[in-house]
Design a protein around this motif. Structure first.
Motif, PDB file in Angstrom:
ATOM      1  N   THR A 126      61.647  62.553  45.462  1.00 28.11           N
ATOM      2  CA  THR A 126      62.831  61.990  44.804  1.00 28.11           C
ATOM      3  C   THR A 126      63.956  61.771  45.803  1.00 28.11           C
ATOM      4  O   THR A 126      65.109  61.645  45.433  1.00 28.11           O
ATOM      5  CB  THR A 126      63.324  62.912  43.679  1.00 28.11           C
ATOM      6  OG1 THR A 126      63.410  64.240  44.184  1.00 28.11           O
ATOM      7  CG2 THR A 126      62.391  62.876  42.499  1.00 28.11           C
ATOM      8  N   THR A 127      63.601  61.728  47.080  1.00 29.71           N
ATOM      9  CA  THR A 127      64.649  61.577  48.090  1.00 29.71           C
ATOM     10  C   THR A 127      64.653  60.181  48.692  1.00 29.71           C
ATOM     11  O   THR A 127      65.241  59.963  49.734  1.00 29.71           O
ATOM     12  CB  THR A 127      64.466  62.612  49.214  1.00 29.71           C
ATOM     13  OG1 THR A 127      63.098  62.558  49.641  1.00 29.71           O
ATOM     14  CG2 THR A 127      64.785  64.006  48.738  1.00 29.71           C
ATOM     15  N   GLY A 128      64.006  59.233  48.014  1.00 27.37           N
ATOM     16  CA  GLY A 128      64.049  57.862  48.490  1.00 27.37           C
ATOM     17  C   GLY A 128      62.892  57.566  49.442  1.00 27.37           C
ATOM     18  O   GLY A 128      61.894  58.279  49.478  1.00 27.37           O
ATOM     19  N   GLY A 129      63.023  56.493  50.199  1.00 29.82           N
ATOM     20  CA  GLY A 129      61.986  56.119  51.146  1.00 29.82           C
ATOM     21  C   GLY A 129      60.909  55.254  50.498  1.00 29.82           C
ATOM     22  O   GLY A 129      60.976  54.939  49.312  1.00 29.82           O
ATOM     23  N   GLU A 130      59.917  54.887  51.295  1.00 30.37           N
ATOM     24  CA  GLU A 130      58.874  53.973  50.860  1.00 30.37           C
ATOM     25  C   GLU A 130      57.985  54.559  49.765  1.00 30.37           C
ATOM     26  O   GLU A 130      57.631  53.887  48.809  1.00 30.37           O
ATOM     27  CB  GLU A 130      57.991  53.599  52.073  1.00 30.37           C
ATOM     28  CG  GLU A 130      58.628  52.581  52.997  1.00 30.37           C
ATOM     29  CD  GLU A 130      58.755  51.211  52.339  1.00 30.37           C
ATOM     30  OE1 GLU A 130      57.713  50.624  52.033  1.00 30.37           O
ATOM     31  OE2 GLU A 130      59.892  50.756  52.119  1.00 30.37           O
ATOM     32  N   ASP A 131      57.621  55.835  49.961  1.00 31.45           N
ATOM     33  CA  ASP A 131      56.655  56.438  49.050  1.00 31.45           C
ATOM     34  C   ASP A 131      57.299  57.185  47.892  1.00 31.45           C
ATOM     35  O   ASP A 131      56.610  57.779  47.075  1.00 31.45           O
ATOM     36  CB  ASP A 131      55.753  57.407  49.828  1.00 31.45           C
ATOM     37  CG  ASP A 131      54.861  56.656  50.790  1.00 31.45           C
ATOM     38  OD1 ASP A 131      54.525  55.502  50.465  1.00 31.45           O
ATOM     39  OD2 ASP A 131      54.530  57.206  51.852  1.00 31.45           O
ATOM     40  N   GLY A 132      58.602  57.174  47.843  1.00 31.60           N
ATOM     41  CA  GLY A 132      59.263  57.930  46.795  1.00 31.60           C
ATOM     42  C   GLY A 132      60.104  57.033  45.912  1.00 31.60           C
ATOM     43  O   GLY A 132      60.032  55.813  45.991  1.00 31.60           O
ATOM     44  N   VAL A 133      60.882  57.667  45.065  1.00 26.19           N
ATOM     45  CA  VAL A 133      61.820  56.911  44.255  1.00 26.19           C
ATOM     46  C   VAL A 133      63.224  57.308  44.691  1.00 26.19           C
ATOM     47  O   VAL A 133      63.438  58.418  45.160  1.00 26.19           O
ATOM     48  CB  VAL A 133      61.646  57.218  42.753  1.00 26.19           C
ATOM     49  CG1 VAL A 133      60.322  56.712  42.262  1.00 26.19           C
ATOM     50  CG2 VAL A 133      61.782  58.693  42.474  1.00 26.19           C
ATOM     51  N   THR A 134      64.160  56.383  44.571  1.00 23.82           N
ATOM     52  CA  THR A 134      65.554  56.704  44.848  1.00 23.82           C
ATOM     53  C   THR A 134      66.193  57.095  43.528  1.00 23.82           C
ATOM     54  O   THR A 134      66.090  56.367  42.545  1.00 23.82           O
ATOM     55  CB  THR A 134      66.278  55.496  45.442  1.00 23.82           C
ATOM     56  OG1 THR A 134      65.594  55.102  46.615  1.00 23.82           O
ATOM     57  CG2 THR A 134      67.717  55.838  45.787  1.00 23.82           C
ATOM     58  N   VAL A 135      66.817  58.268  43.517  1.00 24.98           N
ATOM     59  CA  VAL A 135      67.414  58.737  42.279  1.00 24.98           C
ATOM     60  C   VAL A 135      68.917  58.534  42.342  1.00 24.98           C
ATOM     61  O   VAL A 135      69.554  58.833  43.347  1.00 24.98           O
ATOM     62  CB  VAL A 135      67.098  60.230  42.052  1.00 24.98           C
ATOM     63  CG1 VAL A 135      67.789  60.730  40.805  1.00 24.98           C
ATOM     64  CG2 VAL A 135      65.603  60.429  41.941  1.00 24.98           C
ATOM     65  N   LEU A 136      69.440  57.963  41.275  1.00 24.21           N
ATOM     66  CA  LEU A 136      70.884  57.764  41.173  1.00 24.21           C
ATOM     67  C   LEU A 136      71.374  58.683  40.067  1.00 24.21           C
ATOM     68  O   LEU A 136      70.804  58.724  38.980  1.00 24.21           O
ATOM     69  CB  LEU A 136      71.146  56.298  40.825  1.00 24.21           C
ATOM     70  CG  LEU A 136      72.347  55.920  39.963  1.00 24.21           C
ATOM     71  CD1 LEU A 136      73.629  56.153  40.723  1.00 24.21           C
ATOM     72  CD2 LEU A 136      72.248  54.466  39.576  1.00 24.21           C
ATOM     73  N   LYS A 137      72.399  59.463  40.355  1.00 19.13           N
ATOM     74  CA  LYS A 137      72.959  60.292  39.301  1.00 19.13           C
ATOM     75  C   LYS A 137      73.734  59.376  38.370  1.00 19.13           C
ATOM     76  O   LYS A 137      74.760  58.834  38.722  1.00 19.13           O
ATOM     77  CB  LYS A 137      73.887  61.363  39.871  1.00 19.13           C
ATOM     78  CG  LYS A 137      74.424  62.251  38.768  1.00 19.13           C
ATOM     79  CD  LYS A 137      75.601  63.095  39.231  1.00 19.13           C
ATOM     80  CE  LYS A 137      76.442  63.467  38.034  1.00 19.13           C
ATOM     81  NZ  LYS A 137      77.766  63.927  38.404  1.00 19.13           N
ATOM     82  N   GLN A 138      73.191  59.231  37.181  1.00 19.22           N
ATOM     83  CA  GLN A 138      73.753  58.302  36.211  1.00 19.22           C
ATOM     84  C   GLN A 138      74.907  58.991  35.503  1.00 19.22           C
ATOM     85  O   GLN A 138      74.807  60.153  35.119  1.00 19.22           O
ATOM     86  CB  GLN A 138      72.642  57.973  35.222  1.00 19.22           C
ATOM     87  CG  GLN A 138      72.923  56.877  34.260  1.00 19.22           C
ATOM     88  CD  GLN A 138      71.702  56.664  33.358  1.00 19.22           C
ATOM     89  OE1 GLN A 138      70.561  56.930  33.741  1.00 19.22           O
ATOM     90  NE2 GLN A 138      71.943  56.217  32.150  1.00 19.22           N
ATOM     91  N   GLY A 139      76.012  58.285  35.340  1.00 15.55           N
ATOM     92  CA  GLY A 139      77.082  58.827  34.509  1.00 15.55           C
ATOM     93  C   GLY A 139      76.600  58.785  33.073  1.00 15.55           C
ATOM     94  O   GLY A 139      75.452  58.421  32.814  1.00 15.55           O
ATOM     95  N   PHE A 140      77.450  59.139  32.131  1.00 20.12           N
ATOM     96  CA  PHE A 140      76.960  59.185  30.759  1.00 20.12           C
ATOM     97  C   PHE A 140      77.097  57.821  30.102  1.00 20.12           C
ATOM     98  O   PHE A 140      77.665  57.664  29.046  1.00 20.12           O
ATOM     99  CB  PHE A 140      77.650  60.306  29.990  1.00 20.12           C
ATOM    100  CG  PHE A 140      77.244  61.637  30.533  1.00 20.12           C
ATOM    101  CD1 PHE A 140      76.039  62.206  30.161  1.00 20.12           C
ATOM    102  CD2 PHE A 140      78.016  62.287  31.466  1.00 20.12           C
ATOM    103  CE1 PHE A 140      75.618  63.407  30.689  1.00 20.12           C
ATOM    104  CE2 PHE A 140      77.609  63.502  31.997  1.00 20.12           C
ATOM    105  CZ  PHE A 140      76.414  64.058  31.610  1.00 20.12           C
ATOM    106  N   ASN A 141      76.583  56.814  30.783  1.00 18.40           N
ATOM    107  CA  ASN A 141      76.546  55.460  30.226  1.00 18.40           C
ATOM    108  C   ASN A 141      75.409  54.724  30.899  1.00 18.40           C
ATOM    109  O   ASN A 141      74.708  55.288  31.722  1.00 18.40           O
ATOM    110  CB  ASN A 141      77.876  54.747  30.466  1.00 18.40           C
ATOM    111  CG  ASN A 141      78.253  54.731  31.924  1.00 18.40           C
ATOM    112  OD1 ASN A 141      77.413  54.512  32.788  1.00 18.40           O
ATOM    113  ND2 ASN A 141      79.500  54.986  32.241  1.00 18.40           N
ATOM    114  N   VAL A 142      75.213  53.473  30.549  1.00 17.27           N
ATOM    115  CA  VAL A 142      74.050  52.744  31.062  1.00 17.27           C
ATOM    116  C   VAL A 142      74.447  51.613  32.013  1.00 17.27           C
ATOM    117  O   VAL A 142      73.654  50.717  32.269  1.00 17.27           O
ATOM    118  CB  VAL A 142      73.209  52.193  29.888  1.00 17.27           C
ATOM    119  CG1 VAL A 142      72.520  53.327  29.171  1.00 17.27           C
ATOM    120  CG2 VAL A 142      74.070  51.398  28.921  1.00 17.27           C
ATOM    121  N   ASP A 143      75.660  51.654  32.552  1.00 19.93           N
ATOM    122  CA  ASP A 143      76.145  50.587  33.428  1.00 19.93           C
ATOM    123  C   ASP A 143      75.188  50.202  34.561  1.00 19.93           C
ATOM    124  O   ASP A 143      75.038  49.011  34.848  1.00 19.93           O
ATOM    125  CB  ASP A 143      77.499  50.957  34.050  1.00 19.93           C
ATOM    126  CG  ASP A 143      78.584  51.051  33.004  1.00 19.93           C
ATOM    127  OD1 ASP A 143      78.301  50.669  31.860  1.00 19.93           O
ATOM    128  OD2 ASP A 143      79.685  51.520  33.324  1.00 19.93           O
TER     129      ASP A 143
END
Lengths: 320, 334
Positions: free
Chosen positions: B153-170
């Motif tokens: 979950t730390t990004g890169g080619e083989d992973g996913v990039t995680v964004l801390k989402q606020g409490f909305n769907v913007d």
């Protein structure tokens, strides 16, 4: 002689309190409330010790520079000891307030995480935002000092801008600049621009008319006048803004990270670990932020001292 | 003379009556989030007097982004809290002994909502994409899912990039994320309201991916269960709560309107609350014993999901005594 006897008694009391806190099982104040007396006595002992040290400072000025830093250190030690005693003694839930020892453990055990957070928040967002905000405030003040139009237009806006809440602009900056550190830097630019602008402007305007005339008689060029006369006289004001902004920038970055971030950074860590009830980790991050903030403030104060040794506010302090 | 006697007597009677009314057991319930139809059952039971009928004087405290229910419980600000099982178990392992006395939701309402245009058609396509996730204790099922899929979950080619989402769907509208976290009953509606249609979206329900964890349940401090009087109050509270939820599930429209009445902030809209009340009704625990009964199998599944996550473990060992049916059984006998 009596003095030595008294100090060793005081040290003994403090040591006894230390032994109690480190060895007794949690909840000792609840089982035997009289133990709280020992804490009060060690408070008294610390006060007496600090008193002796301050006296020593004035009676032996040569050693004062070694003794002086001891005084706040002992004071802080006592505060931490009291914190540890009360949390352990009353078995306070770590969810409400962790003991200093567990905060220290969290700090030591999570150094790689804390370092990554520090790099993200401080070395990327804070530094970039701070430099951009301060530099643009400084440059804008150069223009404003020459143009009455800019001065009268921008200065009243400063009050307006400083009243803008961070929680309001942070989500907007996230929308404009993405969720990585760039949006946090943008928040910091907004926060630091006007303190720098207004301070620099005031500093440049405070230039002595006599100095100006003197530079004129020397046939100094514009840049010579600026570097030899205007800038040095404005420096105390500029440093004021630099110091003020250094704390503003850190607060801004941490709060801005509460709104949409990648999963690294000090503000992210605080808001996430609160949700996980890892209060020791929250406090460890607070310690890192406080140390980073104090060090950058201290570094600026040192730089100021070395650049402004000639200024009346520093000249007076060099007694030995 | 007679008159004073009569007035004294009636005064005494009034006093006795008011004492009788005061004898109702006072309880405070701390919600996990702001006043909304996610908590319709509690508000319905309060509004319809179900709690009063059981002799419970209930105060409902709404939550919010900066409120951790467990912390309110530890600080003595509430007797019962609504929390999700993963964060309750994490808190328990941190030394604050929370116990589940009733499970309201049997199914998870959490899902990842992805844009079809991002090229995602199955979890195998998450690689290299940016996913919005809620933190503050809500990230555990996600982390466990990613570790099951083998993504870092730390990004890169083989992973996913995680964004801390606020409490909305913007983030999904601004193109910052390919997927955002939504609840079936809340944020998914916001995505639709925001102008994206069902055809443009692909949904991954945690329930379908086998990584669902138990959500809204009722938690108290373990020690308080030793007090028979408190236990009795919890049973009465649970009984009325179950009644409230059953009513809300049968009448989602009215339930939504009742919730709206209790919303002091004025932020909620009628349409949104009625839709939410209808959606949460689908999540209520519907196994043999009905709303409020914690299914041990579901509990075990949640624990397994949490223990399977190898990155930043939520809990390190199987929890003991983290739920009890004592209160539910007592409520059933009332």
């Amino acid at each position: 002689m009596l003095n030595y006897f008294a100090s060793s008694l005081h040290l003994g009391l403090i040591a006894l309190q230390l032994v109690l806190v480190t060895s007794a099982e949690a909840g000792f104040y609840q089982r035997s409330p009289s133990l709280i007396l020992l804490l009060l006595m060690s408070f008294y002992a610390v006060a007496a010790l600090l008193n002796q040290l301050t006296q020593l400072c004035s009676s032996q000025p040569n050693q004062a520079r070694y003794i002086k830093p001891l005084i706040p250190t002992i004071f802080a030690f006592m505060l931490i000891l009291a914190w540890q005693s009360i949390v352990e003694g009353y078995a306070i839930s770590p969810v409400l307030l962790p003991a200093p020892s567990s905060i220290f453990d969290a700090l030591i055990n999570n150094l790689p995480i804390l370092w990554a957070d520090f790099r993200q928040t401080y070395l990327k967002a804070v530094l970039a935002g701070y430099l951009l905000g301060c530099a643009s405030g400084f440059l804008m003040a150069q223009w404003a000092v020459k143009s009455a139009f800019l001065r009268q237009g921008l200065v009243p806006l400063g009050n307006f801008m400083s009243a803008i809440p961070i929680v309001g602009i942070a989500p907007i900056m996230v929308m404009w600049f993405g969720f990585d550190w760039q949006s946090k830097a943008a928040v910091i630019v907004v926060m630091t621009f006007f303190p720098m602008f207004i301070n620099t402007l005031t500093g440049l305007q405070s230039t002595d008319a006599l100095h100006k005339d003197l530079m004129h008689t020397y046939a100094a060029s514009k840049s010579q006048t600026f570097f030899k006369s205007q800038l040095p006289q404005a420096l105390p004001f500029i440093f004021n803004a630099l110091k003020l902004n250094s704390t503003l920038a850190l607060i801004g970055a941490i709060v801005a990270e509460f709104f949409g971030t990648p999963i690294v950074g000090m503000g992210f860590r605080i808001s996430t670990e609160v949700g996980r009830m890892n209060m020791d980790m929250v406090w460890a991050t607070i310690v890192v932020a406080a140390v980073a903030g104090s060090l950058s403030y201290g570094a600026l104060a040192l730089l100021e001292k070395s650049l402004l040794f000639w200024h009346p506010s520093f000249r007076g302090n060099n007694k030995h | 003379m007679n008159r004073t006697l009569i007035s004294l007597a009636s005064g005494a009677a009034l006093l006795a009556a008011s004492f009788g009314a005061n004898a109702a057991e006072k309880l405070t319930l701390q919600l996990k989030w702001v006043t909304q139809a996610q908590f319709a059952g509690y508000y319905v039971a309060l509004n319809k007097g179900f709690y009063k009928d059981q002799g419970i004087d209930l105060t409902i405290k709404p939550g919010g982004p900066d409120i951790a229910p467990a912390q309110v419980l530890a600080g003595g600000g509430a007797d019962v809290v609504v929390d999700w099982l993963p964060s309750a178990l994490a808190t328990r392992e941190k030394g604050l002994p929370l116990v589940n006395i009733g499970q309201i939701y049997g199914k998870s309402g959490m899902m990842l909502t992805c844009l079809k245009s991002s090229g995602i058609s199955s979890p195998a396509d998450f690689k290299g994409k940016t996913l919005g996730v809620w933190f503050f204790g809500n990230e555990y099922p996600f982390l466990s899912w990613m570790s099951k899929l083998g993504y870092s979950t730390t990004g890169g080619e083989d992973g996913v990039t995680v964004l801390k989402q606020g409490f909305n769907v913007d983030p999904i509208f601004q193109g910052q994320a390919d997927c955002v976290s939504t609840m079936t009953y809340n944020e998914y509606g916001q995505v639709l309201d925001g102008g994206l249609s069902n055809d443009e979206l692909i949904l991954f329900k945690y329930e379908d991916e086998g990584v669902a964890t138990l959500e809204d349940g009722l938690y108290v401090l373990e020690d308080s269960l030793k007090d028979p009087k408190k236990l009795d109050a919890y049973a009465k509270f649970l009984k009325a709560t179950i009644q409230g939820w059953e009513w809300a599930a049968a009448n989602p429209k009215e339930a939504g309107l009742i919730v709206l009445d209790y919303d002091d902030t004025g932020a909620q809209t009628e349409e949104h609350q009625i839709r939410m009340a209808g959606e949460v009704a689908k999540l209520l625990a519907s196994s043999g014993k009905g709303v409020g009964y914690l299914e041990p199998a579901a509990f075990d599944r949640t624990v397994k999901v949490l223990l399977d996550s190898d990155s930043s473990p939520v809990i390190t060992k199987v929890p003991e005594g983290a739920y009890t049916h004592v209160v539910f059984d007592a409520a059933a006998k009332l």
